[in-house]
Design an enzyme around this catalytic site. Structure first.
Site, short mmCIF file in Angstrom:
data_model
loop_
_atom_site.label_atom_id
_atom_site.label_comp_id
_atom_site.label_asym_id
_atom_site.label_seq_id
_atom_site.Cartn_x
_atom_site.Cartn_y
_atom_site.Cartn_z
CB THR A 108 35.47 42.17 32.56
OG1 THR A 108 36.02 41.42 31.47
CG2 THR A 108 33.96 42.18 32.46
CG ASN A 148 39.77 41.28 21.22
OD1 ASN A 148 39.30 42.39 21.02
ND2 ASN A 148 39.03 40.19 21.28
CD GLN A 185 44.56 41.17 23.32
OE1 GLN A 185 45.71 40.81 23.04
NE2 GLN A 185 43.70 40.34 23.90
CG HIS A 242 44.48 37.04 31.72
ND1 HIS A 242 44.07 36.27 30.67
CD2 HIS A 242 43.49 37.95 31.92
CE1 HIS A 242 42.88 36.68 30.25
NE2 HIS A 242 42.51 37.69 30.99
CB THR A 290 40.94 42.94 51.39
OG1 THR A 290 40.26 43.36 52.57
CG2 THR A 290 42.41 42.70 51.70
CB CYS A 324 30.73 33.05 23.96
SG CYS A 324 29.94 31.50 23.65
N1 PLP Z 1 39.53 43.77 26.49
C1 PLP Z 1 40.20 43.07 25.57
C2 PLP Z 1 40.65 43.74 24.32
C3 PLP Z 1 40.48 41.73 25.79
O1 PLP Z 1 41.15 41.03 24.87
C4 PLP Z 1 40.03 41.12 26.98
C5 PLP Z 1 40.25 39.67 27.23
O2 PLP Z 1 39.98 38.84 26.40
C6 PLP Z 1 39.33 41.89 27.92
C7 PLP Z 1 39.10 43.23 27.63
C8 PLP Z 1 38.82 41.31 29.22
O3 PLP Z 1 39.88 41.14 30.12
P1 PLP Z 1 39.71 40.37 31.51
O4 PLP Z 1 39.83 38.92 31.19
O5 PLP Z 1 40.87 40.85 32.36
O6 PLP Z 1 38.41 40.77 32.09
#
Ligand code: PLP
Length: 387
Positions: A73, A156, A184, A206, A243, A331
């Protein structure tokens, strides 16, 4: 993955932490500041740079072109910016064109005002419409600045693979920039930043078995970079101050190395499981709709609708059967909303949809559990219809 009697089938939301990542995180927790020049600092720096090499290798990039962030994000918010820089020279971005199925991290438009954002439609199977992109680029007002296009590598919700290399050719022919959310796709399809033609890739730890709260933006050339979102001490060569979250970054690096190793064999095994799952769903309910089934998808994702079954009801029903699946879009409050991806594909978003996503430790028993749960859920729907 079975957690006790439960089965985890929501790997696109988060993959369970890998042992290798856990060990790397623990080692990182005891390290000092990688910007310090003393021996302890240099040891931390060496570990940080190893992680940078591991993440770069996952996408065929130069380690020097990896900027660690707090997640995908933040990387998206950094890249979706109307002021880029070539060295010290500012380069304006006039307009951003986003596919209608982007994750909200991109879809919100980052630092662009709404009047500078346009949406690229997708086909019924959930593939970005390149003719529409071509038309947008043809009418782009060059005087306003460069065009910036964001197209995810893999969606996703559906798992549908997007035509990134073709889009890159169109974008570059117009002198634009292409930002690719590869969150993804990483660890699921081979990724090479140059072959994709992406100017920037976005990654999240993650989703590949690393810890949460860490990700990266990866540039192809580092010639043109966005104005930093987080300013301060000048870490990450000034592209992202603060950092570094060393423990999380080391975990991300370890996960990236595992994700790259044996990718093809792993995905072939997962594809066989997904095929079995979808065959089971079809036998249980002939009217089940599997979204994106006719176009290339990543092997681990099954996004489906059952007429008459709401997302929320379906998700809860699976959960009660001990199977963790996801509704189209959840959400942060945990409430299930209507899927903007389904809407963009021209489906009635009220139709509802569920996503089952598999991963490294998914097995046949998990699939049998999911199918058995679905048989019950679909059976109840028929009983309700008959009543
Ligand atoms: N982009 C996609 C396609 C995702 O599936 C996700 C997470 O659900 C994100 C961005 C956001 O990732 P993060 O949780 O590392 O901000």
């Amino acid at each position: 993955m079975a957690i006790g009697p439960r089965v985890y089938m929501d790997w696109n939301a988060t993959a369970p932490l890998l042992d290798e990542a856990r060990a790397a995180v623990l080692a990182g927790l005891d390290m000092m500041n990688p910007s310090s020049v003393h021996g302890e600092g240099r040891a931390a720096r060496a570990a940080l740079e190893k992680a940078r090499r591991q993440v770069a290798a996952l996408v065929g990039a130069e380690p020097a072109h990896v900027v660690f962030t707090s997640g995908a994000t933040e990387a998206a918010n950094t890249l979706l910016c109307d002021e880029y820089r070539m060295g010290r020279r500012p380069v304006g971005i006039g307009h951003v064109y986003l596919s209608a199925i982007e994750h909200p991290a991109i879809r919100e438009g980052g630092r662009f005002p709404v009047d500078k954002i346009s949406e690229i439609p997708v086909t019924h199977q959930g593939v970005a419409d390149l003719d529409a992109l071509k038309a947008f680029l043809a009418s782009h007002d060059e005087a306003s600045g460069m065009p910036l296009v964001a197209l995810m590598a893999v969606n996703n919700e559906t798992g549908v693979i997007q035509p990134v290399a073709e889009a890159a050719a169109l974008v570059h022919a117009r002198g634009g920039l292409l930002v690719v959310d590869a969150v993804q796709a990483a660890g699921r399809v081979p990724l090479d930043i140059a072959t994709l033609g992406a100017d920037f890739l976005i990654l999240s730890s993650h989703k590949i078995g690393g810890p949460k709260g860490v990700g990266a933006l990866v540039s192809r050339g580092e010639v043109l970079m966005p104005a930093p979102l987080v300013r301060g001490g000048g870490q990450e060569k000034g592209h992202r101050s603060g950092t570094e979250n060393l423990a999380a970054i080391l975990g991300f690096g370890a996960a990236a190395e595992v994700a790259l190793a044996g990718l093809e064999g792993r995905m072939a095994r997962i594809a066989a499981l997904r095929d079995r799952l979808e065959a089971g769903l079809r036998i249980a309910a002939a009217d089940v709709i599997i979204h994106g089934a006719d176009v290339p998808r990543v092997a681990n994702t099954c996004f489906f609708s059952l007429p008459g079954l709401k997302s929320e009801t379906g998700q809860i029903a699976f959960d009660l059967e001990g199977v963790a699946v996801s509704a189209g879009s959840a959400c942060s409050s945990g409430k299930v909303g209507e899927s903007h991806v389904l809407a963009a594909m021209g489906c009635d978003p009220k139709l509802g949809a569920l996503r089952i996503s598999l991963g490294t430790s998914s097995n046949e028993a998990d699939v049998e559990r999911a199918v058995a749960a679905f048989v019950k859920i679909a059976g109840r729907r028929k009983a309700t219809e008959a009543a």
